[in-house]
Scaffold this motif. Structure first.
Motif: not given
Length: 384
Positions: A189-193, A195-203, A300-306
């Motif tokens: 749940a945290g990794a998906l959240s 990743g999605a949050g970083e994608f929306v934020s940076v985009r 997003a990918i970086s955030s999800f993986c880390f």
């Protein structure tokens, strides 16, 4: 040069054995630092290479100063201190912003300002060298800051949040299987959240910056502007110029267009002119900001993986079959070590003390985990 020769004999205090030992250490460090800068220069081209070679030459002048002072007492060459040798090893193997950040720290540790046998020029050199290396490292930090920010935040969030979750649930008295399932659910749940949050934020940030970048197509409208009204002046005024200055500059631009039918290259460079008004400095600044923030998918990918890698660590003891207090202690130890490592890396790359950052990360992480553990004990006791 004043920093390349020994101090005049009349002004020099009598040498002592401790002085000779210290000078030999300085000499070894200067040689090692010069070699490091040359190794870094081999991995670069253009201006960065020239700057690094100039730094190596400066360290060579400092080296000569200590050679002149030592004279026949130089003896066999010493090795640089451990930190300087490690810096050289990293420079030969990796290069990059990490080594530059270490070099920045090394320059900041110079003691020449307190060394009676070092010249004021040498002390000033070392201080300025820190700023030179800081500027070189800043380029790399800017290029990696978007993805690095997501990676650091993701790893630390995963470590802290899942440790807190596991400890809180474990302290409530539930079975180890429940703790394990809760930890895995928290990881996903945290990794998906994240990743999605970083994608929306940076985009979203990139879209805002792109919206502020001048449209280069607007330059095609310049020949058709009403010279008397000269709407181009409004562009300059919107950029912050005073009305008279903006009008004067716009008049010169359109007069040049009317006379030649085009803009001479020297006009484009000497003042903002037409193309600068619609796609110049502001566009370059926006491009720099876009590069600094990184790509949305990369973040997003970086955030999800880390996050996932960080959140996995508190769950590892339960995956390996440990239970109860033993699992809690092992999870806490693994997370504590990871927090120290991520904090130290952040400190090194930011040019600050790695120990301070490492201890700060540890205190924050364990503080959050302690609160949830206490709440787990409280609610577990209440339910019982």
């Amino acid at each position: 040069m004043t920093d390349g020769t020994a101090m005049p004999a009349p002004d020099r205090p009598a040498r002592r054995p401790a002085d000779v030992r210290r000078w030999r250490r300085y000499l070894a460090d200067e040689r090692a630092e010069a070699a490091t800068y040359r190794d870094l220069a081999r991995r670069r081209t253009g201006e960065e290479r020239a700057v690094l070679l100039a730094l190596a030459d400066a360290e060579g002048r400092h080296e000569q100063h200590w050679l002149d002072l030592l004279g026949d007492d130089g003896g066999r060459p010493l090795r640089g201190d451990l930190r300087t040798r490690m810096l050289g090893l990293f420079a030969r193997r990796f290069g990059g912003v990490f080594v530059l950040a270490l070099a920045q720290r090394a320059e900041a540790r110079s003691t020449y300002d307190r060394e009676e046998f070092a010249t004021p020029t040498m002390a000033a050199d070392e201080q300025i060298h820190e700023e030179v290396v800081r500027a070189l490292a800043t380029r790399g930090r800017n290029r990696m800051s978007g993805t690095f920010r997501a990676a650091v935040f993701g790893a630390n969030d995963g470590l802290v949040s899942n440790l807190a979750l596991v400890l809180g649930i474990g302290a409530s008295g539930v079975g180890s299987q429940t703790v394990l399932l809760t930890g895995v659910a928290g990881l996903l749940a945290g990794a998906l959240s994240m990743g999605a949050g970083e994608f929306v934020s940076v985009r979203s940030q990139r879209e805002l910056l792109e919206a502020s970048t001048p449209d280069p197509k607007s330059a095609g409208a310049l020949p058709h502007l009403d010279v008397d009204a000269n709407e181009l002046a409004l562009v300059y005024r919107a950029r912050g110029m005073a009305a008279d200055e903006a009008q004067g500059r716009a008049d010169r631009v359109l007069a040049g267009l009317a006379a030649t039918g085009t803009l001479a290259p020297e006009v484009l460079h000497d003042e903002p002119a037409a193309s600068d008004a619609v796609s110049g400095a502001a566009g370059a600044e926006a491009d720099d900001d876009l590069e600094t923030h990184g790509t949305a998918w990369g973040a997003a990918i970086s955030s999800f993986c880390f996050f996932a890698s960080g959140a996995l660590i508190p769950v590892l003891p339960y995956l390996l079959g440990l239970t109860g207090v033993q699992a809690i202690l092992v999870a806490s130890g693994l997370v504590g070590l990871s927090l120290l490592v991520t904090g130290a890396i952040t400190g090194l790359l930011s040019g600050t003390s790695p120990w301070t950052r490492a201890l700060r990360q540890l205190a924050i992480g364990f503080g959050a985990a302690a609160v949830t553990y206490a709440l787990g004990l409280l609610f577990g006791t209440s339910v019982a």
